[in-house]
Design a protein around this motif. Structure first.
Motif, PDB file in Angstrom:
ATOM      1  N   GLN A 107       0.882  -1.075  -0.008  1.00  0.00           N
ATOM      2  CA  GLN A 107       0.016  -0.080  -0.015  1.00  0.00           C
ATOM      3  C   GLN A 107       0.715   1.164  -0.067  1.00  0.00           C
ATOM      4  N   ASN A 108       1.978   1.178   0.753  1.00  0.00           N
ATOM      5  CA  ASN A 108       2.888   2.359   0.692  1.00  0.00           C
ATOM      6  C   ASN A 108       3.488   2.969  -0.540  1.00  0.00           C
ATOM      7  N   ILE A 109       3.834   2.029  -1.261  1.00  0.00           N
ATOM      8  CA  ILE A 109       4.479   2.058  -2.661  1.00  0.00           C
ATOM      9  C   ILE A 109       3.250   2.951  -3.450  1.00  0.00           C
ATOM     10  N   VAL A 110       2.034   2.815  -3.185  1.00  0.00           N
ATOM     11  CA  VAL A 110       0.877   3.507  -3.844  1.00  0.00           C
ATOM     12  C   VAL A 110       1.018   5.075  -3.854  1.00  0.00           C
ATOM     13  N   TYR A 111       1.108   5.682  -2.706  1.00  0.00           N
ATOM     14  CA  TYR A 111       1.575   7.142  -2.356  1.00  0.00           C
ATOM     15  C   TYR A 111       2.932   7.639  -3.069  1.00  0.00           C
ATOM     16  N   ILE A 112       3.830   6.545  -3.112  1.00  0.00           N
ATOM     17  CA  ILE A 112       5.165   7.019  -4.029  1.00  0.00           C
ATOM     18  C   ILE A 112       4.825   7.120  -5.418  1.00  0.00           C
ATOM     19  N   TYR A 113       4.197   6.191  -5.864  1.00  0.00           N
ATOM     20  CA  TYR A 113       3.847   6.176  -7.514  1.00  0.00           C
ATOM     21  C   TYR A 113       3.049   7.324  -7.716  1.00  0.00           C
TER      22      TYR A 113
END
Length: 706
Positions: free
Chosen positions: A547-553
């Motif tokens: 889920q955290n990578i969604v915000y980075i993307y």
């Protein structure tokens, strides 16, 4: 002939001198001769020889026996007993102290139960009754009384307190008795504390300069005293009248000056004289006390600039002991601000080899930041301050306090780095309570900062390129990294490569918040790093995993140029069903790449539009209800007729209502000037809308009347 005569004269003089010297020297035959022509030394020697000869053979035999016999070695117990007997001859309380110490050793045991300790303390109190004053002066016995105060109950402490009553001042000035007063203040009741503090009223000025009692004053002021008691203590340094007359409410020097401004000069002169006495005699030790630091802060706030400059000269070499505390850091701030260039050199010299420690302290950073902000001699700062700090840059940049001086050089006076209180202190010029300004330096702020930044920029870029992972793993390190990318001057190609190599899958999951802030950086948006980063990973698969990578993307897509952003969004839409199946919170934001500020503005606009529509609806309803109510009041029989003739009721209401609410409907298209037209030529659509509303209102009111 003349030289021959001179030679004969010299020879005669030599002869005379020799004869004089010979007369002064004593004859060897007259050695040891006294007034009565007795040979003293010879007599003594003869006496010794006689004594030797008078010894009998029996005595000689006894001596031989004694020499042959071995000496008895005393045990430790016997040695103690001998020592005890010797001391008890000239000290009456020695036996009592010995018994107390035996009990004290047992009480100190860690494994001892509370019941056993209580019984031992009771025995100790019984032995100490009536002998506390005789015992506390000694170093070992005072410790025994301290343990009694620590482990004893209130009644046992009361016994010690009553015996020491009215003797607190004299005991506090002794070497070992002061520790007992400190324990009484720590473990005693509030009444006992207040009585001890009252005993010291009027004598705090003399006690603070005393070697032993100064620690008692500091403990009272910093740990125990209330706000009112603190004002009583501090006001004694304002003048002799404040020692006698105490205020009933807590107050500061500001309130005293406001109420009676004529007293300001006399208070400051007396305060400066007392502070110079304290600092001249034992300045290095007393500067550590918070009471002295608070007095210095009050002095710098209210004194004239000339007096402040003089005080900063005296304190120039005494900043190191007090820079670690909150009040001491404020004093250091004032000293650095009011200091002349000469005193600033002395300050830098006194703080040599301690700048790394000062930079990482909780309060010490303020003095360092102010020194960088004020000093005109930038070469001195580079040579003496920066050369000490650069080897410690990796450690400083990770911590909160250590990174503040770096961030101050990169982004000065930023509210993201400093609090409001510290920003209020970092001013261009110093202003006292009277409003008198004092110029701090001659150079411009920006010029000083640029000179320092131009020297340190390559060092910071090197730091970021060598320690990229450490910086991105901490909150404050990412701030330093972001600001070096923005504001530091130099080649950053190696640094950008290191950042790209570091951003692997595992690191993205761990440090997602720091990477998000990095991707929002303006410098990174201007480079091709976002494009390379998108090509590096399969972001859709990563988003499905974590889920955290969604915000980075999402932040990565924002940093892309418009062409690449459109391509990436098209690919996103293809895999929309997969992403939505995960039910992660941030996936909705992936398909809406507008900034948070833009979203907020949209929400605000929507709220405003909703409020305007509600107001228009209310305005529509208000005149309709008023007309119908008027009709009901004037013609109460019409309600009964409305049931029989509903069409007539509607027609009558439309005639009356069309006169008022018609402009509300068409207010958006046409302003207030169209109201007359509406009344003269009503449109059929508007009349239908109004009839609907009026019929509903009239029917509701008819039911309520029933």
């Amino acid at each position: 002939m003349a030289p021959a005569k001179a030679a004969t004269k010299n020879n005669q003089n030599k002869v005379v001198k020799k004869s004089v010297g010979d007369s002064k020297k004593p004859n060897p035959s007259n050695k040891g001769v006294g007034k009565d022509n007795i040979k003293v030394k010879e007599f003594k020697n003869d006496k010794k020889s006689l004594n030797k000869d008078n010894k009998t053979t029996a005595d000689k035999g006894d001596e031989k026996v004694k020499s042959n016999e071995p000496k008895k070695k005393l045990t430790k117990k016997e040695k103690r007993e001998e020592k005890f007997e010797k001391k008890s001859k000239f000290d009456k309380n020695h036996s009592l102290v010995r018994d107390l110490k035996i009990l004290w050793v047992k009480i100190k045991e860690i494994k001892l139960s509370s019941e056993e300790r209580a019984t031992l303390i009771e025995q100790l109190t019984q032995k100490l009754k009536g002998n506390v004053l005789n015992v506390i002066v000694k170093h070992d016995a005072s410790r025994v009384v301290q343990t009694l105060l620590k482990y004893g109950n209130e009644s046992q402490r009361e016994i010690v307190f009553t015996e020491l009553k009215d003797q607190e001042l004299t005991i506090s000035k002794t070497q070992y008795g002061r520790f007992l007063i400190l324990k009484l203040l720590k473990y005693g009741t509030e009444e006992q504390r207040n009585t001890i503090i009252k005993q010291f009223y009027g004598k705090f000025v003399s006690m603070i300069s005393h070697k032993e009692s100064s620690s008692v004053v500091e403990y009272i002021f910093s740990e125990i005293a209330s706000k009112l008691q603190k004002t009583h203590i501090i006001e004694e340094f304002y003048g002799p009248e404040y020692r006698l007359f105490k205020s009933e409410q807590p107050r500061t020097l500001d309130s005293i000056v406001e109420s009676s401004p004529q007293k300001k000069d006399s208070i400051i002169t007396y305060l400066s004289s007392q502070l110079t006495k304290i600092l001249s005699s034992k300045g290095e030790r007393l500067v550590q006390f918070t009471i002295v630091q608070t007095l210095l802060i009050e002095f710098f706030k209210h004194a004239s600039p000339d007096n402040c400059v003089d005080m900063s000269e005296t304190l120039g070499e005494l900043l190191l002991p007090m820079i670690h505390s909150k009040e001491g850091s404020q004093v250091a701030y004032y000293v650095v601000s009011y200091a002349t260039p000469k005193t600033r050199k002395a300050i830098v010299k006194s703080l040599k080899d301690f700048f790394p420690k000062i930079a990482s302290e909780e309060y010490g950073f303020l003095a360092l930041v102010r020194l960088l902000d004020v000093t005109d001699d930038t070469q001195m700062i580079i040579k003496s301050v920066f050369n000490e700090l650069i080897p410690v840059l990796p450690e400083c940049s990770i911590t909160k306090q250590g990174s503040l001086w770096i961030l101050h050089l990169l982004t000065p006076y930023s509210p993201q780095s400093f609090t409001e209180q510290t920003l209020s202190l970092l001013t261009k010029s110093m202003v006292n309570s009277c409003g008198i300004q004092h110029e701090i330096s001659k150079k411009d702020r920006e010029q000083r900062r640029k000179e320092l930044l131009s020297w340190i920029s390559p060092k910071l870029i090197e730091l970021c390129s060598n320690h990229t992972q450490e910086l991105l793993s901490s909150q404050w390190g990412t701030k330093v990294l972001n600001q070096t990318l923005k504001n530091a001057d130099g080649n950053k190609i190696i640094l950008m490569k290191r950042i790209l190599d570091l951003l692997e899958e595992d690191f993205l999951e761990e440090q997602h918040i720091n990477i998000q802030s990095l991707l929002r950086n303006d410098h990174i948006k201007s480079t091709d790093l976002p494009q390379q980063l998108i090509e590096k990973h399969n972001w859709i698969n990563l988003c499905i995993k974590n889920q955290n990578i969604v915000y980075i993307y999402r932040d990565l897509l924002k940093s892309l140029p418009n062409d690449l952003k459109d391509k990436a969004t098209l690919e996103l839409k293809k895999s929309k069903s997969k992403l939505e199946a995960t039910k992660f919170k941030g996936i909705e934001n992936l398909f809406n790449l507008k900034d948070d500020l833009e979203l907020q503005q949209q929400n605000d606009d929507l709220k405003k539009s909703s409020t305007t529509t509600t107001t228009t609806v209310e305005e529509k309803k208000k005149p309709i209800t008023t007309t119908t109510t008027k009709k009901v009041i004037e013609e109460p029989k019409s309600i009964v007729e409305e049931k029989k003739k509903p069409t007539a009721a509607t027609t009558t209401t439309t005639k009356k209502v069309i006169e008022e609410p018609k402009p509300i409907v068409e207010e958006k298209k046409k302003p207030a000037a169209t109201t007359k037209k509406v009344v003269e030529e009503p449109t059929p659509t508007a009349s239908k809308k109004v009839t609907k509303t009026t019929t509903t209102s009239t029917t509701k009111k008819s039911t309520t009347k029933k």
